[in-house]
Design a protein around this motif. Structure first.
Motif, PDB file in Angstrom:
ATOM      1  N   GLN A  41      36.405  30.786 -97.853  1.00  0.00           N
ATOM      2  CA  GLN A  41      37.797  31.241 -97.891  1.00  0.00           C
ATOM      3  C   GLN A  41      38.591  30.069 -97.013  1.00  0.00           C
ATOM      4  O   GLN A  41      38.299  29.379 -96.838  1.00  0.00           O
ATOM      5  CB  GLN A  41      37.810  32.339 -96.944  1.00  0.00           C
ATOM      6  CG  GLN A  41      36.702  33.524 -97.125  1.00  0.00           C
ATOM      7  CD  GLN A  41      37.396  34.484 -98.227  1.00  0.00           C
ATOM      8  OE1 GLN A  41      38.480  34.433 -98.842  1.00  0.00           O
ATOM      9  NE2 GLN A  41      36.290  35.533 -98.526  1.00  0.00           N
ATOM     10  N   PRO A  42      40.097  30.281 -97.182  1.00  0.00           N
ATOM     11  CA  PRO A  42      41.067  29.596 -96.688  1.00  0.00           C
ATOM     12  C   PRO A  42      40.607  29.156 -95.162  1.00  0.00           C
ATOM     13  O   PRO A  42      40.910  28.183 -94.595  1.00  0.00           O
ATOM     14  CB  PRO A  42      42.380  29.888 -96.838  1.00  0.00           C
ATOM     15  CG  PRO A  42      42.146  31.021 -98.022  1.00  0.00           C
ATOM     16  CD  PRO A  42      40.743  31.588 -97.878  1.00  0.00           C
ATOM     17  N   ILE A  59      30.380  38.035 -90.913  1.00  0.00           N
ATOM     18  CA  ILE A  59      30.125  37.075 -90.347  1.00  0.00           C
ATOM     19  C   ILE A  59      30.680  35.696 -90.913  1.00  0.00           C
ATOM     20  O   ILE A  59      30.509  35.376 -91.883  1.00  0.00           O
ATOM     21  CB  ILE A  59      28.569  36.825 -89.997  1.00  0.00           C
ATOM     22  CG1 ILE A  59      28.165  38.151 -89.516  1.00  0.00           C
ATOM     23  CG2 ILE A  59      28.022  35.360 -89.319  1.00  0.00           C
ATOM     24  CD1 ILE A  59      26.484  37.940 -89.331  1.00  0.00           C
ATOM     25  N   SER A  60      31.447  34.967 -89.899  1.00  0.00           N
ATOM     26  CA  SER A  60      32.348  33.982 -90.322  1.00  0.00           C
ATOM     27  C   SER A  60      32.096  32.620 -89.475  1.00  0.00           C
ATOM     28  O   SER A  60      31.732  32.540 -88.201  1.00  0.00           O
ATOM     29  CB  SER A  60      33.713  34.419 -90.193  1.00  0.00           C
ATOM     30  OG  SER A  60      34.570  33.261 -90.542  1.00  0.00           O
ATOM     31  N   GLN A  61      32.300  31.587 -90.162  1.00  0.00           N
ATOM     32  CA  GLN A  61      32.160  30.049 -89.788  1.00  0.00           C
ATOM     33  C   GLN A  61      33.581  29.468 -90.076  1.00  0.00           C
ATOM     34  O   GLN A  61      34.025  29.247 -90.933  1.00  0.00           O
ATOM     35  CB  GLN A  61      31.143  29.241 -90.214  1.00  0.00           C
ATOM     36  CG  GLN A  61      31.014  27.896 -89.333  1.00  0.00           C
ATOM     37  CD  GLN A  61      30.027  26.888 -90.111  1.00  0.00           C
ATOM     38  OE1 GLN A  61      29.086  27.563 -90.783  1.00  0.00           O
ATOM     39  NE2 GLN A  61      29.913  25.689 -89.883  1.00  0.00           N
ATOM     40  N   PRO A  62      34.667  29.344 -88.737  1.00  0.00           N
ATOM     41  CA  PRO A  62      35.923  28.904 -89.298  1.00  0.00           C
ATOM     42  C   PRO A  62      35.660  27.653 -89.687  1.00  0.00           C
ATOM     43  O   PRO A  62      34.805  26.688 -89.311  1.00  0.00           O
ATOM     44  CB  PRO A  62      36.664  29.363 -88.116  1.00  0.00           C
ATOM     45  CG  PRO A  62      35.785  30.255 -87.149  1.00  0.00           C
ATOM     46  CD  PRO A  62      34.261  30.172 -87.670  1.00  0.00           C
ATOM     47  N   PRO A  67      45.142  25.839 -89.768  1.00  0.00           N
ATOM     48  CA  PRO A  67      46.018  25.240 -90.600  1.00  0.00           C
ATOM     49  C   PRO A  67      47.174  25.065 -89.297  1.00  0.00           C
ATOM     50  O   PRO A  67      47.991  23.873 -89.584  1.00  0.00           O
ATOM     51  CB  PRO A  67      46.453  26.415 -91.307  1.00  0.00           C
ATOM     52  CG  PRO A  67      45.449  27.474 -91.714  1.00  0.00           C
ATOM     53  CD  PRO A  67      44.549  26.978 -90.469  1.00  0.00           C
ATOM     54  N   GLU A  68      47.348  25.654 -88.229  1.00  0.00           N
ATOM     55  CA  GLU A  68      48.237  25.319 -87.205  1.00  0.00           C
ATOM     56  C   GLU A  68      47.956  24.085 -86.497  1.00  0.00           C
ATOM     57  O   GLU A  68      48.651  23.207 -86.284  1.00  0.00           O
ATOM     58  CB  GLU A  68      48.407  26.638 -86.379  1.00  0.00           C
ATOM     59  CG  GLU A  68      48.556  27.873 -86.540  1.00  0.00           C
ATOM     60  CD  GLU A  68      47.620  28.667 -87.368  1.00  0.00           C
ATOM     61  OE1 GLU A  68      46.539  28.447 -87.306  1.00  0.00           O
ATOM     62  OE2 GLU A  68      47.916  29.611 -87.924  1.00  0.00           O
ATOM     63  N   ALA A  69      46.651  23.624 -86.304  1.00  0.00           N
ATOM     64  CA  ALA A  69      46.240  22.347 -85.743  1.00  0.00           C
ATOM     65  C   ALA A  69      46.470  21.409 -86.626  1.00  0.00           C
ATOM     66  O   ALA A  69      46.952  20.279 -86.047  1.00  0.00           O
ATOM     67  CB  ALA A  69      44.719  22.291 -85.610  1.00  0.00           C
ATOM     68  N   GLN A  70      46.540  21.486 -87.880  1.00  0.00           N
ATOM     69  CA  GLN A  70      46.799  20.582 -88.937  1.00  0.00           C
ATOM     70  C   GLN A  70      48.292  20.370 -88.857  1.00  0.00           C
ATOM     71  O   GLN A  70      48.693  19.081 -89.047  1.00  0.00           O
ATOM     72  CB  GLN A  70      46.313  20.968 -90.272  1.00  0.00           C
ATOM     73  CG  GLN A  70      44.791  21.045 -90.542  1.00  0.00           C
ATOM     74  CD  GLN A  70      44.366  21.608 -91.721  1.00  0.00           C
ATOM     75  OE1 GLN A  70      44.911  21.835 -92.547  1.00  0.00           O
ATOM     76  NE2 GLN A  70      42.967  21.683 -91.822  1.00  0.00           N
ATOM     77  N   GLU A  71      49.185  21.286 -88.700  1.00  0.00           N
ATOM     78  CA  GLU A  71      50.509  21.155 -88.847  1.00  0.00           C
ATOM     79  C   GLU A  71      50.937  20.092 -87.527  1.00  0.00           C
ATOM     80  O   GLU A  71      51.880  19.374 -87.674  1.00  0.00           O
ATOM     81  CB  GLU A  71      51.127  22.356 -88.858  1.00  0.00           C
ATOM     82  CG  GLU A  71      51.224  23.168 -90.190  1.00  0.00           C
ATOM     83  CD  GLU A  71      51.735  24.508 -90.263  1.00  0.00           C
ATOM     84  OE1 GLU A  71      52.498  24.980 -88.991  1.00  0.00           O
ATOM     85  OE2 GLU A  71      51.344  25.449 -91.125  1.00  0.00           O
TER      86      GLU A  71
END
Length: 76
Positions: A41-42, A59-62, A67-71
């Motif tokens: 997923q994005p 169950i997710s692995q971010p 995106p906020e940190a990349q900006e």
């Protein structure tokens, strides 16, 4: 709350994993009902299971950087 959860009334539960593919394999091998295999997923990778009461669990692995940190990094 316990009574509602045991009746399958939980709207959904989201859990995080540090290694979503290993978590998926362990749960699959343990006989847990898989409702969706791992999907990119994005925001990261996640998959779905159903608990013994019928509740849906994701169950997710971010991803490493949101995106906020990349900006913020790009603006420096």
């Amino acid at each position: 709350m316990r009574e509602l959860v045991t009746k399958g009334a939980l709207g959904g539960l989201f859990l995080l994993s540090e290694d979503v593919h290993a978590t998926f394999a362990a749960l699959r091998d343990a006989g847990v009902e898989i409702t969706q295999e791992p999907v990119e997923q994005p925001y990261g990778t996640d998959f779905g299971i159903r608990d013994p009461f019928g509740n849906h669990v994701r169950i997710s692995q971010p991803t490493a950087a949101a995106p906020e940190a990349q900006e913020v990094s790009a603006s420096r």
